[in-house]
Design a protein around this motif. Structure first.
Motif, short mmCIF file in Angstrom:
data_model
loop_
_atom_site.label_atom_id
_atom_site.label_comp_id
_atom_site.label_asym_id
_atom_site.label_seq_id
_atom_site.Cartn_x
_atom_site.Cartn_y
_atom_site.Cartn_z
N PHE A 236 0.74 -1.25 -0.41
CA PHE A 236 -0.27 -0.34 -0.05
C PHE A 236 1.35 1.41 0.03
CE2 PHE A 236 -1.75 3.45 1.96
CZ PHE A 236 -3.11 3.31 2.14
N LEU A 241 0.48 2.82 -6.06
CA LEU A 241 -0.69 3.71 -5.63
C LEU A 241 0.15 4.67 -5.38
CD1 LEU A 241 -3.72 3.61 -4.18
CD2 LEU A 241 -2.42 2.95 -2.15
N ASP A 290 -4.08 0.04 6.92
CA ASP A 290 -3.18 0.84 5.93
C ASP A 290 -3.68 2.33 6.37
OD1 ASP A 290 -2.27 -1.56 4.60
OD2 ASP A 290 -3.82 -2.20 3.98
N TRP A 325 -6.43 6.84 4.85
CA TRP A 325 -6.34 5.31 4.61
C TRP A 325 -7.09 4.32 4.03
CZ3 TRP A 325 -9.17 8.90 7.75
CH2 TRP A 325 -10.42 8.74 7.54
N TRP A 326 -6.94 3.32 3.79
CA TRP A 326 -7.80 2.72 2.55
C TRP A 326 -8.94 1.98 3.25
CZ3 TRP A 326 -7.99 2.78 -2.37
CH2 TRP A 326 -8.36 1.76 -3.09
N GLU A 328 -11.20 -1.12 2.93
CA GLU A 328 -11.45 -2.24 2.02
C GLU A 328 -13.27 -2.46 2.42
OE1 GLU A 328 -9.64 -4.93 4.34
OE2 GLU A 328 -7.63 -4.73 4.58
N ASN A 331 -13.55 0.19 -0.72
CA ASN A 331 -12.54 0.07 -1.64
C ASN A 331 -12.46 1.37 -1.99
OD1 ASN A 331 -12.06 -2.85 -1.90
ND2 ASN A 331 -14.45 -2.97 -3.29
N LEU A 333 -9.99 5.22 -0.57
CA LEU A 333 -8.60 6.69 -0.54
C LEU A 333 -9.21 7.18 0.80
CD1 LEU A 333 -6.22 6.38 1.15
CD2 LEU A 333 -5.89 7.91 -0.94
N ARG A 363 -11.52 7.26 -5.79
CA ARG A 363 -12.12 5.67 -5.99
C ARG A 363 -11.49 4.76 -6.96
NH1 ARG A 363 -16.75 3.28 -3.70
NH2 ARG A 363 -18.02 5.01 -2.86
#
Length: 915
Positions: A236, A241, A290, A325-326, A328, A331, A333, A363
């Motif tokens: 990550f 990214l 992350d 932060w990501w 999950e 989906n 950031l 996204r």
């Protein structure tokens, strides 16, 4: 690579200072730092918990008199080796040694080549107070100023807010000040430099609370499917990214025509809305969650973030700091951004993190379409109420560049305009056995750059890259081609393919005169998403396009498109051997009365097919081999002439010094030019490299240079022997007189020839149509004409000898037959090869020629026939002169002039008169 070099440089400079420095700085420390942190006796115990990392970077303001601001991006590096940090007798005070360096960035120096590429480093020695967070150090400089002068400066370095535990509000600020006095008009004085850093050690993420996370659930795109990034395949915190979020395009609502309530930042007095935002990672963590710390910068510049050499300073008003932060589950950031407050134009002291009301989410769409073909989409908004002074309307964020490999295999494309395409471009009727082949839809051949004409006037440049072929995502981020790809055949040459494109057009002039031009003030740069059908049987591409619309002031507007664009392209056959062009058109399907209507555009692009590239790789191989053979033969023939004069030393005075000089310079000049090109070679200037072919070419190019050096030395030896023989010969005056008379004829002859060559070149330049890729190249027609004429002089190298023979009336074998016929063959071989090349290969950029370079001689069908015939004629004349007498080629009435010949040595050297 640059970061590794900078670290090495800092380590090297750290240990290159005089070890007696710390002794010399004690008195300075007591005078300037004792009131901040008292000097304490260090112990032998090492201390490895200094909160700043080994290598730190930061921003600064000031130092204009000693630092090359124009080429440094206002960044500095700070280095604290762990082994040079010591505990002291006081439990909260620690002795530290470090280095602060202001170095010129390599990329910036390339664009600012007129500045000195220098460095300025200070070796620092002092103390850190763990309780107060203060650092005070003194030091001396080592480096070169922006004027190129050596610098020897004494300084005091101060930092505050250096603590073990930090969070989003923690900023390390400080200063670097001169110990010299401005009042004394000391040359060593410089104005104080204000510094600021973002500490990294022991960072505590605190902004991703449950309440904040709930704020990212609003919006109409929650149901849209985003890519689920697989962090098992890449980190990550690393590429791709980190590269994908570097440059983001901003789009505003329709009512946003000014900065009021439309942007989170205010950039000076300008009322223009920023067009881009770049995010740079400060620190990243993947331990429990992350997370990433980012620095965001808003700009109106169209220069890429990593090449922004005109961004001269840290501007807190256009920058934000935040934590991300990501998520999950969704989906995406999520980023919380904060303003910098308290900054000044002359100092960074007092700058602190304030309002953290900004939110950013990004996204990676998994489904693309003609109306949404961005690799990244998102929004920036404020959680403030509409009546708050910090409130602004939601900004749409997009990134239209390649997907950087983020989920490329999982992308899908939804075609929506195929019915319109079939109506505008009905399918061709199948014609059997037409015998022509066209590019495969999946090949690199589908990517092309183009020249745009409007009303037969060139108005813009453009680039086009396919995104999807049918349902398969096509990566277009790489332009390198490996040698194995050249052998890839046509995958499917009898089908219709659904295809989508990204097209970017840039106007050559910022103010087109026609109001119906696509490239008016509001459309200086045009981006078009297109989809359609490619018929690989006939090489036709028909597409419907959608262009992004902008407001009257040029600001991109969210969800504003013009999809009434028809685009047609015709690809040339793969079997063509001449230079082939892609022809096409871009036209609006709207009525002329519509405000969005624009004049039709003609498109032309040079087709660089893989098969053509393959042929040219073999051409390059052949040219290198030809250069090796020709240079080797030149060495052999000069060696045979040296052997001839060794056996017949009496012929040396009769060899033309003018001819020997021409041949010597002909070998020397390529060596000098190649050496200068090697020194001036820019490592950042990457040319079109064909896989591993570059290494093979470099090895053989070195071989050619070595053989050319041998040929030059042999030719120079022959010139030296000829010159020396004139000094020792008893009739040296007569030989010099003959040489001088020959020069009186030769020099005017060459001068007239050069004048004619210049006139022919100028006429050719006026009549020729410059191709698209040659416009940006800086050509000097006069210099090219001189180089080409120099090649012609070398082709006719025997002219001075023919004229000298006439004045000296020599009838002996001055030149060996192998020398003048062999060297003539070497000089005429490139013209024979050029005829072959013109028949079998398409025209190429002259930078890709390794043999028979058109810029170094006259090459065309007529010249390639005329020059060899003239060269052979001169070789035959030399043969006849040496066999039947120098004046045998003259009409009878011109014979009878006085000449000089050699008689047998036993009879002595006597002057003879031939009547």
């Amino acid at each position: 690579m640059n970061s590794l070099l900078s670290k090495f440089f800092l380590v090297f400079t750290f240990f290159s200072f005089n070890p007696l420095f710390s002794l010399a700085s004690k008195s300075s420390y007591k005078e300037y730092c004792a009131s901040i942190i008292p000097e304490t006796t260090p112990t032998t115990k090492k201390f490895n918990s200094f909160p700043l990392s080994d290598h730190n970077t930061g921003y600064y303001i000031g130092g204009d008199s000693i630092i090359n601001i124009d080429a440094s991006w206002n960044r500095f590096s700070l280095y604290f080796p762990p082994r040079n940090t010591y505990a002291t007798s006081h439990p909260h005070l620690f002795k530290i040694e470090g280095t602060i360096s202001f170095t010129t960035n390599n990329d910036a120096s390339y664009y600012n080549h007129h500045h000195h590429m220098g460095y300025l480093t200070f070796k620092l020695d002092g103390f850190w107070s763990q309780s107060s967070g203060n650092v005070c150090m003194v030091g001396k400089s080592k480096g070169v100023s922006k004027k190129g002068d050596s610098l020897n400066l004494d300084v005091v370095f101060k930092l505050n807010n250096v603590f073990n535990s930090i969070n989003i509000t923690s900023l390390v600020s400080g200063s670097l000040e001169s110990l010299s006095s401005e009042k004394d008009d000391d040359d060593h004085y410089f104005e104080p430099i204000s510094l600021m850093m973002f500490p990294k050690a022991n960072y505590s993420y605190s902004l991703d609370s449950k309440e904040v996370e709930n704020e990212f659930s609003f919006g109409s795109d929650d149901d849209e499917e985003g890519l689920s990034l697989n962090f098992d395949s890449f980190s990550f915190c690393k590429y791709p990214l980190s590269s994908a979020i570097r440059r983001l395009q901003l789009e505003y609502t329709h009512e946003c025509n000014s900065t009021k309530n439309c942007t989170p930042i205010i950039s000076g007095s300008s009322n223009q809305l920023p067009s881009h935002m770049s995010l740079k990672g400060i620190e990243c963590s993947s331990k429990k969650k992350d997370r990433i710390r980012v620095l965001g910068e808003f700009s109106n510049s169209f220069v890429y973030y990593w090449n922004r050499n005109n961004s001269q300073s840290f501007n807190a008003k256009t920058m934000l700091i935040g934590e991300g932060w990501w998520d999950e589950k969704k989906n995406m950031l999520c980023v919380v951004l904060c303003h910098f407050n308290g900054s000044k134009s002359t100092s960074l002291d007092g700058t602190h993190v304030g309002d953290c009301s900004l939110r950013l989410r990004l996204r990676f769409p998994s489904i693309w379409s003609i109306k949404n073909s961005s690799s990244i989409v998102g929004q920036i908004w404020s959680n403030k109420s509409a009546n708050d002074q910090n409130y602004f309307k939601t900004i749409t964020v997009r990134k239209d560049d390649a997907n950087y490999g983020v989920g490329g295999k999982d992308l899908r494309y939804e075609y929506s305009q195929l019915d319109r395409v079939n109506q505008s471009c009905p399918p061709h009727k199948v014609i059997e056995n037409q015998g022509k082949r066209y590019p495969d839809a999946y090949s690199y051949d589908m990517k092309f750059d183009m020249s745009i004409r409007e009303s037969k006037k060139k108005v813009a440049w453009g680039s086009s890259s396919p995104l999807f072929v049918d349902d398969e995502y096509v990566s277009t981020s790489s332009v390198s081609i490996s040698r194995s790809e050249f052998d890839a055949g046509i995958l499917n040459n009898d089908s219709l393919f659904n295809i989508s494109y990204k097209i970017s057009l840039s106007a050559m002039s910022s103010s087109p005169s026609d109001k119906n031009s696509l490239f008016n003030m509001s459309y200086y740069s045009v981006k078009i998403s297109a989809e359609g059908i490619y018929d690989a049987r006939y090489g036709t591409l028909c597409m419907i396009g959608c262009r992004d619309l902008v407001s009257n002031n040029g600001t991109p507007t969210a969800n504003s498109l013009d999809c009434e664009i028809l685009m047609k392209f015709q690809f040339p056959s793969l079997d063509t051997k001449d230079r082939s062009y892609i022809k096409g058109s871009i036209e609006s399907t709207r009525p002329k009365s519509d405000p969005l209507y624009f004049n039709s555009l003609e498109v032309s692009a040079v087709a660089y097919y893989i098969q053509e590239v393959r042929r040219n790789v073999w051409r390059t191989d052949m040219e290198v081999i030809m250069a090796l053979i020709s240079t080797t033969l030149a060495c052999v023939f000069v060696g045979l002439q040296l052997n001839h004069v060794k056996r017949n030393p009496n012929v040396l005075p009769f060899i033309s010094i003018f001819m020997m000089s021409i041949l010597t310079f002909g070998h020397m000049i390529p060596l000098v030019l190649n050496f200068e090109a090697l020194l001036a070679k820019n490592p950042n200037n990457t040319t079109y490299v064909l896989g591993n072919v570059e290494k093979w070419l470099e090895v053989n190019e070195i071989s050619v240079r070595l053989i050319t050096m041998v040929a030059f030395l042999l030719q120079f030896r022959l010139l030296h022997l000829t010159w020396s023989s004139r000094k020792t010969d008893e009739s040296k005056n007569n030989h010099w007189i003959a040489e001088r008379k020959a020069s009186y004829v030769t020099f005017p002859l060459y001068a007239v020839g050069l004048l004619i060559a210049l006139l022919l070149k100028l006429k050719k330049d006026r009549d020729s149509v410059t191709s698209m890729y040659q416009v940006y190249r800086q050509h000097d027609p006069s210099w090219e004409s001189i180089k080409s004429y120099g090649g012609l002089v070398l082709d006719c190298f025997l002219v001075p000898q023919v004229i000298l023979n006439l004045f000296s009336n020599m009838n002996e074998n001055v030149l060996s037959c192998s020398f003048y016929f062999g060297t003539t063959f070497v000089r005429l071989l490139p013209h024979a090869y050029d005829l072959y090349r013109a028949h079998n290969y398409a025209d190429q950029d002259s930078d890709l020629y390794f043999y028979a370079d058109p810029s170094q001689d006259f090459y065309s069908t007529s010249w390639d026939i005329f020059i060899p015939l003239v060269g052979i004629v001169f070789a035959i004349i030399i043969y006849l002169q040496q066999r039947f007498g120098a004046q045998c080629v003259l009409p009878h009435r011109f014979k009878g002039s006085k000449g000089y010949a050699k008689v047998p040595d036993s009879e002595g050297e006597v002057e003879t008169t031939n009547m």
